[in-house]
Scaffold this active site. Structure first.
Site, PDB file in Angstrom:
ATOM      1  CB  ILE A  14     -13.838  10.278  -4.127  1.00  0.00           C
ATOM      2  CG1 ILE A  14     -14.879  10.415  -3.023  1.00  0.00           C
ATOM      3  CG2 ILE A  14     -12.921  11.491  -4.171  1.00  0.00           C
ATOM      4  CD1 ILE A  14     -15.806  11.591  -3.152  1.00  0.00           C
ATOM      5  NE  ARG A  37     -17.031   4.256   9.930  1.00  0.00           N
ATOM      6  CZ  ARG A  37     -17.114   5.006  11.017  1.00  0.00           C
ATOM      7  NH1 ARG A  37     -16.664   6.253  10.993  1.00  0.00           N
ATOM      8  NH2 ARG A  37     -17.636   4.525  12.123  1.00  0.00           N
ATOM      9  CD  GLU A  38     -11.762  10.262   4.373  1.00  0.00           C
ATOM     10  OE1 GLU A  38     -10.635   9.788   4.653  1.00  0.00           O
ATOM     11  OE2 GLU A  38     -12.015  11.474   4.448  1.00  0.00           O
ATOM     12  NE  ARG A  64       6.752  -0.841  -2.160  1.00  0.00           N
ATOM     13  CZ  ARG A  64       6.057  -1.460  -3.066  1.00  0.00           C
ATOM     14  NH1 ARG A  64       5.481  -0.800  -4.052  1.00  0.00           N
ATOM     15  NH2 ARG A  64       5.938  -2.766  -3.025  1.00  0.00           N
ATOM     16  CD  GLU A  96       7.705  -7.673  -7.330  1.00  0.00           C
ATOM     17  OE1 GLU A  96       8.185  -8.067  -6.239  1.00  0.00           O
ATOM     18  OE2 GLU A  96       6.749  -6.881  -7.409  1.00  0.00           O
ATOM     19  CB  SER A 113      -5.185  -0.813   6.104  1.00  0.00           C
ATOM     20  OG  SER A 113      -3.785  -0.840   6.122  1.00  0.00           O
ATOM     21  N   PRO A 114      -7.970  -2.900   7.457  1.00  0.00           N
ATOM     22  CG  PRO A 114      -8.617  -4.433   9.081  1.00  0.00           C
ATOM     23  CD  PRO A 114      -7.411  -3.906   8.365  1.00  0.00           C
ATOM     24  CD  GLU A 140       5.154   1.626 -19.255  1.00  0.00           C
ATOM     25  OE1 GLU A 140       4.467   2.643 -19.139  1.00  0.00           O
ATOM     26  OE2 GLU A 140       5.398   1.081 -20.347  1.00  0.00           O
ATOM     27  CD  GLU A 142       7.386  -4.091 -10.179  1.00  0.00           C
ATOM     28  OE1 GLU A 142       6.925  -4.444  -9.097  1.00  0.00           O
ATOM     29  OE2 GLU A 142       7.145  -4.705 -11.239  1.00  0.00           O
TER      30      GLU A 142
END
Length: 181
Positions: A14, A37-38, A64, A96, A113-114, A140, A142
């Protein structure tokens, strides 16, 4: 063959992005029925528990967009193509936080997140931290604030939902248990 396995009947790509690829799969369920299933394909990531000589955890605060808020997290980032997790951990710590370390030890790897994604996070412990002379070199797009927090402060941040992501909560709990030994 696992009696719970879902057989892929068809797969449609997709979307391809900077971080993820999205697929929709038609699958045959163990009972013979079909479902969709996605699935998100992710290159994997690292996260680093970094504690300085004063016993403070080096963390970053960053916005976030998916949550529309800033969170406090341990340094982390995605694996680049062909990059080993250990090298990614060293790079992300430096980029970071502006810290380098003498030793990186792999603690554990886990799926985030299985149910819909294959992202595997490799968690490392950084020891022998040294502040680098040059400034951190963020991507750039972040923007982060570097924080130094005690374990007690980190646990309070979990309660107050300033720390609200699984990898960081796991890291804080790991340190809490390690200190109790």
């Amino acid at each position: 063959m696992d009696h719970l396995q879902e057989k892929t009947l068809s797969r449609k790509h997709i979307y391809s992005g900077k971080i993820i690829d999205l697929y929709v799969e038609d699958v045959e369920l163990p009972n013979g029925k079909t479902s969709k299933r996605e699935i998100i394909k992710h290159p994997g990531a690292v996260a680093v528990i970094a504690v300085n000589d004063e016993g403070k955890i080096i963390m970053v605060r960053q916005y976030r967009k998916a949550l529309e808020r800033a969170l406090v997290e341990i340094p982390a980032g995605k694996l680049e193509k062909g990059e080993k997790p250990l090298n990614t951990a060293k790079r992300e710590l430096e980029e970071e936080t502006g810290y380098t370390c003498q030793n990186l030890t792999h603690i554990i790897s886990f799926y985030t997140s299985p149910g819909f994604a294959d992202e595997l996070v490799h968690l490392y412990m950084a020891e022998g931290l040294e502040k680098m002379n040059e400034e951190s070199c963020l991507d750039e797009d972040e923007f982060v604030e570097v924080l130094e927090v005690t374990l007690e402060q980190a646990n309070k941040m979990i309660e107050q939902k300033e720390i609200f992501d699984a990898k960081t909560a796991y890291a804080v709990q790991y340190l809490t248990l390690k200190m109790a030994e």
